[in-house]
Design a protein around this motif. Structure first.
Motif, mmCIF file in Angstrom:
data_model
loop_
_atom_site.group_PDB
_atom_site.id
_atom_site.type_symbol
_atom_site.label_atom_id
_atom_site.label_comp_id
_atom_site.label_asym_id
_atom_site.label_seq_id
_atom_site.Cartn_x
_atom_site.Cartn_y
_atom_site.Cartn_z
ATOM 1 N N SER A 226 0.835 -1.201 0.000
ATOM 2 C CA SER A 226 0.000 0.000 0.000
ATOM 3 C C SER A 226 0.869 1.250 0.000
ATOM 4 O O SER A 226 1.991 1.252 0.532
ATOM 5 N N ALA A 227 0.360 2.315 -0.584
ATOM 6 C CA ALA A 227 1.077 3.587 -0.602
ATOM 7 C C ALA A 227 1.371 4.033 0.830
ATOM 8 O O ALA A 227 0.516 3.947 1.709
ATOM 9 N N GLY A 228 2.600 4.489 1.060
ATOM 10 C CA GLY A 228 2.997 4.938 2.388
ATOM 11 C C GLY A 228 3.618 3.848 3.243
ATOM 12 O O GLY A 228 4.172 4.128 4.309
ATOM 13 N N GLU A 229 3.545 2.615 2.784
ATOM 14 C CA GLU A 229 4.097 1.488 3.544
ATOM 15 C C GLU A 229 5.621 1.492 3.475
ATOM 16 O O GLU A 229 6.207 1.709 2.416
ATOM 17 N N ARG A 230 6.249 1.256 4.610
ATOM 18 C CA ARG A 230 7.711 1.226 4.655
ATOM 19 C C ARG A 230 8.263 -0.060 4.053
ATOM 20 O O ARG A 230 7.683 -1.132 4.222
ATOM 21 N N LYS A 231 9.387 0.080 3.390
ATOM 22 C CA LYS A 231 10.072 -1.100 2.864
ATOM 23 C C LYS A 231 10.609 -1.928 4.031
ATOM 24 O O LYS A 231 11.228 -1.406 4.962
ATOM 25 N N SER A 232 10.368 -3.240 3.989
ATOM 26 C CA SER A 232 10.837 -4.146 5.034
ATOM 27 C C SER A 232 10.936 -5.551 4.455
ATOM 28 O O SER A 232 10.576 -5.783 3.295
ATOM 29 N N LYS A 233 11.375 -6.479 5.276
ATOM 30 C CA LYS A 233 11.479 -7.855 4.788
ATOM 31 C C LYS A 233 10.101 -8.478 4.579
ATOM 32 O O LYS A 233 9.989 -9.549 3.983
ATOM 33 N N ASP A 234 9.056 -7.781 5.059
ATOM 34 C CA ASP A 234 7.694 -8.282 4.869
ATOM 35 C C ASP A 234 7.109 -7.895 3.514
ATOM 36 O O ASP A 234 6.033 -8.382 3.138
ATOM 37 N N ASN A 235 7.800 -7.001 2.791
ATOM 38 C CA ASN A 235 7.263 -6.600 1.488
ATOM 39 C C ASN A 235 8.343 -6.395 0.424
ATOM 40 O O ASN A 235 8.063 -5.882 -0.657
ATOM 41 N N TYR A 236 9.574 -6.801 0.754
ATOM 42 C CA TYR A 236 10.676 -6.574 -0.185
ATOM 43 C C TYR A 236 11.620 -7.765 -0.145
ATOM 44 O O TYR A 236 12.032 -8.209 0.940
ATOM 45 N N SER A 237 11.972 -8.275 -1.298
ATOM 46 C CA SER A 237 12.727 -9.532 -1.351
ATOM 47 C C SER A 237 14.245 -9.354 -1.416
ATOM 48 O O SER A 237 14.983 -10.326 -1.245
ATOM 49 N N TYR A 238 14.718 -8.132 -1.641
ATOM 50 C CA TYR A 238 16.164 -7.914 -1.731
ATOM 51 C C TYR A 238 16.691 -7.605 -0.331
ATOM 52 O O TYR A 238 16.838 -6.457 0.070
ATOM 53 N N LEU A 239 16.985 -8.652 0.433
ATOM 54 C CA LEU A 239 17.360 -8.506 1.836
ATOM 55 C C LEU A 239 18.669 -7.751 2.031
ATOM 56 O O LEU A 239 18.888 -7.133 3.076
ATOM 57 N N GLU A 240 19.539 -7.799 1.047
ATOM 58 C CA GLU A 240 20.826 -7.117 1.158
ATOM 59 C C GLU A 240 20.636 -5.617 1.369
ATOM 60 O O GLU A 240 21.410 -4.965 2.062
ATOM 61 N N SER A 241 19.579 -5.078 0.785
ATOM 62 C CA SER A 241 19.290 -3.660 0.946
ATOM 63 C C SER A 241 18.986 -3.324 2.403
ATOM 64 O O SER A 241 19.410 -2.284 2.925
ATOM 65 N N MET A 242 18.253 -4.219 3.080
ATOM 66 C CA MET A 242 17.937 -4.014 4.496
ATOM 67 C C MET A 242 19.214 -4.013 5.343
ATOM 68 O O MET A 242 19.370 -3.211 6.268
ATOM 69 N N GLU A 243 20.117 -4.925 5.012
ATOM 70 C CA GLU A 243 21.370 -5.029 5.758
ATOM 71 C C GLU A 243 22.219 -3.774 5.582
ATOM 72 O O GLU A 243 22.837 -3.286 6.536
ATOM 73 N N VAL A 244 22.234 -3.242 4.367
ATOM 74 C CA VAL A 244 23.007 -2.029 4.101
ATOM 75 C C VAL A 244 22.443 -0.853 4.890
ATOM 76 O O VAL A 244 23.191 -0.043 5.449
ATOM 77 N N MET A 245 21.127 -0.741 4.971
ATOM 78 C CA MET A 245 20.506 0.332 5.756
ATOM 79 C C MET A 245 20.979 0.280 7.207
ATOM 80 O O MET A 245 21.340 1.302 7.804
ATOM 81 N N SER A 246 20.974 -0.920 7.778
ATOM 82 C CA SER A 246 21.373 -1.095 9.174
ATOM 83 C C SER A 246 22.851 -0.775 9.383
ATOM 84 O O SER A 246 23.225 -0.094 10.347
ATOM 85 N N LYS A 247 23.696 -1.248 8.483
ATOM 86 C CA LYS A 247 25.136 -1.012 8.610
ATOM 87 C C LYS A 247 25.480 0.468 8.448
ATOM 88 O O LYS A 247 26.336 1.004 9.163
ATOM 89 N N MET A 248 24.820 1.132 7.516
ATOM 90 C CA MET A 248 25.096 2.550 7.293
ATOM 91 C C MET A 248 24.644 3.389 8.486
ATOM 92 O O MET A 248 25.288 4.378 8.847
ATOM 93 N N GLN A 249 23.539 3.006 9.095
ATOM 94 C CA GLN A 249 23.075 3.704 10.298
ATOM 95 C C GLN A 249 24.158 3.671 11.372
ATOM 96 O O GLN A 249 24.510 4.701 11.962
ATOM 97 N N LYS A 250 24.676 2.491 11.624
ATOM 98 C CA LYS A 250 25.713 2.323 12.644
ATOM 99 C C LYS A 250 26.970 3.128 12.296
ATOM 100 O O LYS A 250 27.519 3.844 13.146
ATOM 101 N N LEU A 251 27.407 3.032 11.053
ATOM 102 C CA LEU A 251 28.622 3.734 10.631
ATOM 103 C C LEU A 251 28.505 5.246 10.815
ATOM 104 O O LEU A 251 29.415 5.900 11.327
ATOM 105 N N ILE A 252 27.373 5.794 10.395
ATOM 106 C CA ILE A 252 27.210 7.247 10.425
ATOM 107 C C ILE A 252 27.083 7.766 11.853
ATOM 108 O O ILE A 252 27.634 8.821 12.195
ATOM 109 N N ILE A 253 26.381 7.037 12.710
ATOM 110 C CA ILE A 253 26.277 7.449 14.116
ATOM 111 C C ILE A 253 27.645 7.367 14.783
ATOM 112 O O ILE A 253 28.069 8.292 15.484
ATOM 113 N N ASP A 254 28.349 6.266 14.568
ATOM 114 C CA ASP A 254 29.679 6.104 15.170
ATOM 115 C C ASP A 254 30.648 7.175 14.684
ATOM 116 O O ASP A 254 31.476 7.683 15.445
ATOM 117 N N ASN A 255 30.539 7.524 13.404
ATOM 118 C CA ASN A 255 31.448 8.498 12.793
ATOM 119 C C ASN A 255 30.995 9.938 13.030
ATOM 120 O O ASN A 255 31.722 10.882 12.748
#
Length: 289
Positions: A226-255
């Protein structure tokens, strides 16, 4: 006679120069010794001091800030922060009551005693990891204060957001950044559907692991987005993208930002990685001091 007198005067000048030089060296050595003695005595230099731990695998981390005035600790606060929201742990967002009680008790004790050796870590049970982090961070702060390694904030406190100019395959990227004490304490990057559309998600087994087919690839199934729904593993099959989001969050906060950010450890989903960096830069344009 004149020649002999000249030699005597020259000799006296050389001796005097040597004495002055030695005196200067002794003075420099004495000053260095005094600095070392001040550190050894634990004398504190007036200023603000901050220590922020790296984001843990659980998505939270500890941070403490300390003020020193007239050589004494005038204020101190240790908190544990949720990386996505930037919120400090509290009874509304964290369900480990013992952990919250330990944080409150340790803060109270240290603000009263101003001495980590006088803090009773057994006063409240539980949260062993928090107790260890608290003691280590306090010692790091005291070391910084003894050396005069003052903290200078980088950003203005507040919340900052940025949105991508256009969607990619029906998903639009957005970032929200929370800054406190001049530090990035929270970062939430997400992508949401700009319209109703069909998608796919990966099928997981009982152990929450992707089910793979005969071709070795993850098994997927169709989903309605549905419009407005967040991308997640419940609606998106490219899991690598989810992992990159998480890793980048950590990197940017730490840096504490994207300047001189080392992204070599983040592989895959290059477009997602690039979008995150661009949006963080855009969001923080007006935040720098």
């Amino acid at each position: 006679m004149k020649k002999r007198l000249g030699l005597m005067v020259l000799s006296m000048v050389l001796v005097f120069a040597l004495l002055v030089g030695c005196s200067g060296k002794d003075s420099e050595t004495s000053t260095g010794d005094n600095n070392n003695q001040n550190e050894a005595k634990g004398e504190l230099v007036d200023g603000t001091y901050l220590v922020k731990d790296p984001v843990s695998d659980h998505g939270n981390y500890g941070m403490a800030i300390m003020e020193v005035a007239n050589g004494e600790i005038s204020s101190f606060e240790y908190v544990e922060i949720l990386a996505t929201s930037g919120e400090e742990k509290n009874e509304n967002n964290y369900n480990y009551a013992e952990g919250l009680a330990v944080i409150a008790n340790l803060n109270e004790q240290f603000n009263e005693t101003k001495d980590i050796e006088k803090v009773d870590f057994d006063a409240v049970t539980g949260a062993t990891h928090t107790k260890e982090n608290f003691k280590r961070i306090v010692n790091e702060l005291m070391d910084k204060a003894a050396k005069g390694e003052k903290y200078e904030p980088v950003y203005k406190d507040g919340e900052y957001t940025a949105t991508a100019e256009e969607a990619s395959h029906g998903w639009l990227g957005e970032v929200k950044i929370v800054v406190k004490h001049g530090q990035i304490v929270g970062l939430d990057y997400y992508e949401y559907a700009v319209e109703d559309m069909e998608g796919k998600k990966v099928v997981f087994d009982e152990d929450n692991k992707p089910v793979t087919g005969d071709d070795g690839k993850p098994v997927t199934e169709a989903v309605q987005i549905s419009a407005g729904e967040r991308k997640s593993k419940d609606n998106y099959s490219y899991l690598e993208s989810m992992e990159v989001m998480s890793k980048m969050q950590k990197l940017i906060i730490d840096n504490n930002g994207v300047e001189n950010l080392d992204v070599d450890s983040v592989t895959g989903a290059t477009n997602t990685r690039t979008t995150i960096i661009e949006l963080v830069e855009k969001a923080l344009e007006g935040a720098k001091l």
